[in-house]
Design an enzyme around this catalytic site. Structure first.
Site, PDB file in Angstrom:
ATOM      1  N   GLY A  70       0.454  -4.946   0.914  1.00  0.00           N
ATOM      2  CA  GLY A  70      -0.732  -4.979   0.045  1.00  0.00           C
ATOM      3  C   GLY A  70      -0.473  -5.662  -1.291  1.00  0.00           C
ATOM      4  O   GLY A  70      -1.404  -6.162  -1.921  1.00  0.00           O
ATOM      5  N   GLU A  87       4.300  -5.292   7.414  1.00  0.00           N
ATOM      6  CA  GLU A  87       3.528  -4.254   8.121  1.00  0.00           C
ATOM      7  C   GLU A  87       3.971  -4.013   9.555  1.00  0.00           C
ATOM      8  O   GLU A  87       3.987  -2.867  10.010  1.00  0.00           O
ATOM      9  CB  GLU A  87       2.027  -4.604   8.098  1.00  0.00           C
ATOM     10  N   GLU A  96      -0.799  -9.233  -0.526  1.00  0.00           N
ATOM     11  CA  GLU A  96      -2.221  -9.444  -0.235  1.00  0.00           C
ATOM     12  C   GLU A  96      -3.044  -9.470  -1.525  1.00  0.00           C
ATOM     13  O   GLU A  96      -3.985 -10.244  -1.655  1.00  0.00           O
ATOM     14  CB  GLU A  96      -2.715  -8.360   0.728  1.00  0.00           C
ATOM     15  N   ALA A 151       0.865  -1.175   0.000  1.00  0.00           N
ATOM     16  CA  ALA A 151       0.000   0.000   0.000  1.00  0.00           C
ATOM     17  C   ALA A 151       0.902   1.226   0.000  1.00  0.00           C
ATOM     18  O   ALA A 151       2.050   1.154   0.466  1.00  0.00           O
ATOM     19  CB  ALA A 151      -0.875  -0.013   1.241  1.00  0.00           C
TER      20      ALA A 151
HETATM   21  N1  COA Z   1       4.600   3.100  -0.538  1.00  0.00           N
HETATM   22  C1  COA Z   1       5.015   4.257  -1.088  1.00  0.00           C
HETATM   23  N2  COA Z   1       6.132   4.372  -1.796  1.00  0.00           N
HETATM   24  C2  COA Z   1       6.877   3.272  -1.970  1.00  0.00           C
HETATM   25  C3  COA Z   1       6.519   2.032  -1.431  1.00  0.00           C
HETATM   26  C4  COA Z   1       5.333   1.964  -0.686  1.00  0.00           C
HETATM   27  N3  COA Z   1       4.879   0.825  -0.154  1.00  0.00           N
HETATM   28  N4  COA Z   1       7.471   1.127  -1.746  1.00  0.00           N
HETATM   29  C5  COA Z   1       8.382   1.782  -2.484  1.00  0.00           C
HETATM   30  N5  COA Z   1       8.031   3.080  -2.615  1.00  0.00           N
HETATM   31  C6  COA Z   1       8.762   4.144  -3.331  1.00  0.00           C
HETATM   32  C7  COA Z   1       9.949   4.645  -2.543  1.00  0.00           C
HETATM   33  O1  COA Z   1       9.530   5.600  -1.589  1.00  0.00           O
HETATM   34  C8  COA Z   1      10.791   5.238  -3.649  1.00  0.00           C
HETATM   35  O2  COA Z   1      10.224   6.470  -4.017  1.00  0.00           O
HETATM   36  P1  COA Z   1      11.197   7.773  -4.232  1.00  0.00           P
HETATM   37  O3  COA Z   1      12.108   7.354  -5.352  1.00  0.00           O
HETATM   38  O4  COA Z   1      10.241   8.850  -4.618  1.00  0.00           O
HETATM   39  O5  COA Z   1      11.902   7.982  -2.950  1.00  0.00           O
HETATM   40  C9  COA Z   1      10.538   4.286  -4.808  1.00  0.00           C
HETATM   41  O6  COA Z   1       9.306   3.609  -4.524  1.00  0.00           O
HETATM   42  C10 COA Z   1      11.615   3.238  -4.992  1.00  0.00           C
HETATM   43  O7  COA Z   1      11.763   2.524  -3.766  1.00  0.00           O
HETATM   44  P2  COA Z   1      13.163   2.354  -3.007  1.00  0.00           P
HETATM   45  O8  COA Z   1      12.873   2.119  -1.562  1.00  0.00           O
HETATM   46  O9  COA Z   1      14.073   3.473  -3.345  1.00  0.00           O
HETATM   47  O10 COA Z   1      13.687   1.025  -3.705  1.00  0.00           O
HETATM   48  P3  COA Z   1      14.718  -0.023  -3.080  1.00  0.00           P
HETATM   49  O11 COA Z   1      15.112  -0.914  -4.204  1.00  0.00           O
HETATM   50  O12 COA Z   1      15.781   0.653  -2.330  1.00  0.00           O
HETATM   51  O13 COA Z   1      13.862  -0.875  -2.023  1.00  0.00           O
HETATM   52  C11 COA Z   1      11.900  -2.075  -1.223  1.00  0.00           C
HETATM   53  C12 COA Z   1      12.804  -1.698  -2.445  1.00  0.00           C
HETATM   54  C13 COA Z   1      10.693  -2.789  -1.773  1.00  0.00           C
HETATM   55  C14 COA Z   1      12.683  -2.997  -0.285  1.00  0.00           C
HETATM   56  C15 COA Z   1      11.503  -0.785  -0.477  1.00  0.00           C
HETATM   57  O14 COA Z   1      10.961   0.133  -1.420  1.00  0.00           O
HETATM   58  C16 COA Z   1      10.465  -0.975   0.600  1.00  0.00           C
HETATM   59  O15 COA Z   1      10.785  -1.486   1.661  1.00  0.00           O
HETATM   60  N6  COA Z   1       9.211  -0.573   0.348  1.00  0.00           N
HETATM   61  C17 COA Z   1       8.146  -0.599   1.328  1.00  0.00           C
HETATM   62  C18 COA Z   1       7.655  -2.018   1.492  1.00  0.00           C
HETATM   63  C19 COA Z   1       6.569  -2.047   2.559  1.00  0.00           C
HETATM   64  O16 COA Z   1       6.800  -1.846   3.725  1.00  0.00           O
HETATM   65  N7  COA Z   1       5.353  -2.355   2.109  1.00  0.00           N
HETATM   66  C20 COA Z   1       4.244  -2.528   2.986  1.00  0.00           C
HETATM   67  C21 COA Z   1       3.427  -1.297   3.063  1.00  0.00           C
HETATM   68  S1  COA Z   1       2.058  -1.546   4.170  1.00  0.00           S
END
Ligand code: COA
Length: 260
Positions: free
Chosen positions: A112, A135, A115, A66
């Site tokens: 999400g 989460e 999910e 999400a």
């Molecule tokens: N919500 C909003 N933005 C998200 C996102 C999310 N769930 N997951 C990734 N993004 C965005 C990042 O903020 C970043 O945006 P920016 O370039 O404007 O800063 C972009 O997507 C790229 O992500 P980034 O974190 O730089 O990539 P990465 O390769 O370093 O890491 C992940 C990849 C998937 C490990 C990391 O993005 C992450 O942990 N995301 C969140 C996962 C999460 O907790 N999801 C559950 C949400 S309830």
């Protein structure tokens, strides 16, 4: 239809829905959830579409969860409403469609995203895919059905471990735990899903819809899945597809199902 966050491509009887926010790793914001709802509703109403594949754009992510930026300052009631609306519009909606939905998990499927993949009728992953419910690392719990569907797919113990550790599993482990049905290279992912969709489309779409309902019945509170199966089995006998399927068999020819 004109969408900002998703792409819908139709080839023959299969629709491919691609979540198209690669710069945000296809994170599900409100608009994307609404567009997915509209697209699925539209495709379900299109009698020519026999299967739907959902995937993420780019090579990195299916859906990274999400959109955290949208709910970071939510109150208790807003948090509850977020989960309730999302479940109704997308996650429960997809699970209960009578058109089969295949998740083509092409990269990160987190929160999400996992999910959503779990709400689909089954999942195929590429070998770079990584899946998890992170989460609790954000101070919340999965709110789009993850605490219910993950134990159904991988068992309670593995689900508890994945949820509590907030860790990710790779495609190989996802295959071993039953979270995904097959793992292939990224190049092979969509062709395989399309092949499965084509195979599905040879069968009675009416019977498939009833089978989905029967399987889902067993996972619903207060619903007796066996009774649902008896009812839906009986109903099948009143369909044109049943007449065509049995007649074609007896006439030693391939069935041409009218889908009614
Ligand atoms: N919500 C909003 N933005 C998200 C996102 C999310 N769930 N997951 C990734 N993004 C965005 C990042 O903020 C970043 O945006 P920016 O370039 O404007 O800063 C972009 O997507 C790229 O992500 P980034 O974190 O730089 O990539 P990465 O390769 O370093 O890491 C992940 C990849 C998937 C490990 C990391 O993005 C992450 O942990 N995301 C969140 C996962 C999460 O907790 N999801 C559950 C949400 S309830």
């Amino acid at each position: 239809m004109d969408y900002q966050n998703i792409l819908v491509e139709i080839t023959s009887t299969t629709a491919i829905v691609t979540i198209n926010r690669p710069s945000k790793l296809n994170a599900l914001n409100r608009e994307t959830i609404n567009e997915l709802h509209e697209a699925f509703k539209h495709l379900e109403g299109d009698g020519n579409i026999k299967a739907i594949i959902i995937t993420g754009s780019g090579e990195k992510a299916f859906v990274a969860g999400a959109d955290i930026s949208e709910f970071a300052d939510f109150s208790v009631s807003e948090g509850g409403a977020l989960a309730a609306n999302g479940q109704e519009l997308l996650f429960d909606f997809v699970e209960n469609l009578s058109t089969p939905v295949i998740a083509a998990v092409n990269g990160f499927a987190l929160g999400g995203g996992l999910e959503l993949a779990m709400a689909c009728h089954f999942r195929i992953a590429s070998d770079n895919a990584r899946m998890g419910l992170p989460e609790v690392s954000l101070g919340v719990i999965p709110g789009y059905g993850g605490t219910q569907r993950l134990p159904q797919l991988v068992g309670k113990g593995m689900a508890m471990e994945m949820i509590m550790t907030a860790g990710m599993i790779n495609a190989e482990k996802a295959l071993a735990t039953g979270l995904v049905n097959q793992v292939v290279s990224q190049d092979e992912l969509l062709p395989l899903c399309e092949k499965l969709a084509a195979k599905i489309s040879n069968n009675s779409s009416v019977a498939i819809g009833k089978a989905i309902e029967a399987v889902n019945s067993g996972f619903k509170d207060g619903v007796d899945g066996y009774q649902a199966e008896i009812r839906l089995f009986g109903e099948s006998f009143g369909t044109e597809d049943f007449k065509e399927g049995t007649t074609a068999f007896l006439e030693k020819r391939k069935a041409d199902f009218p889908g009614r």
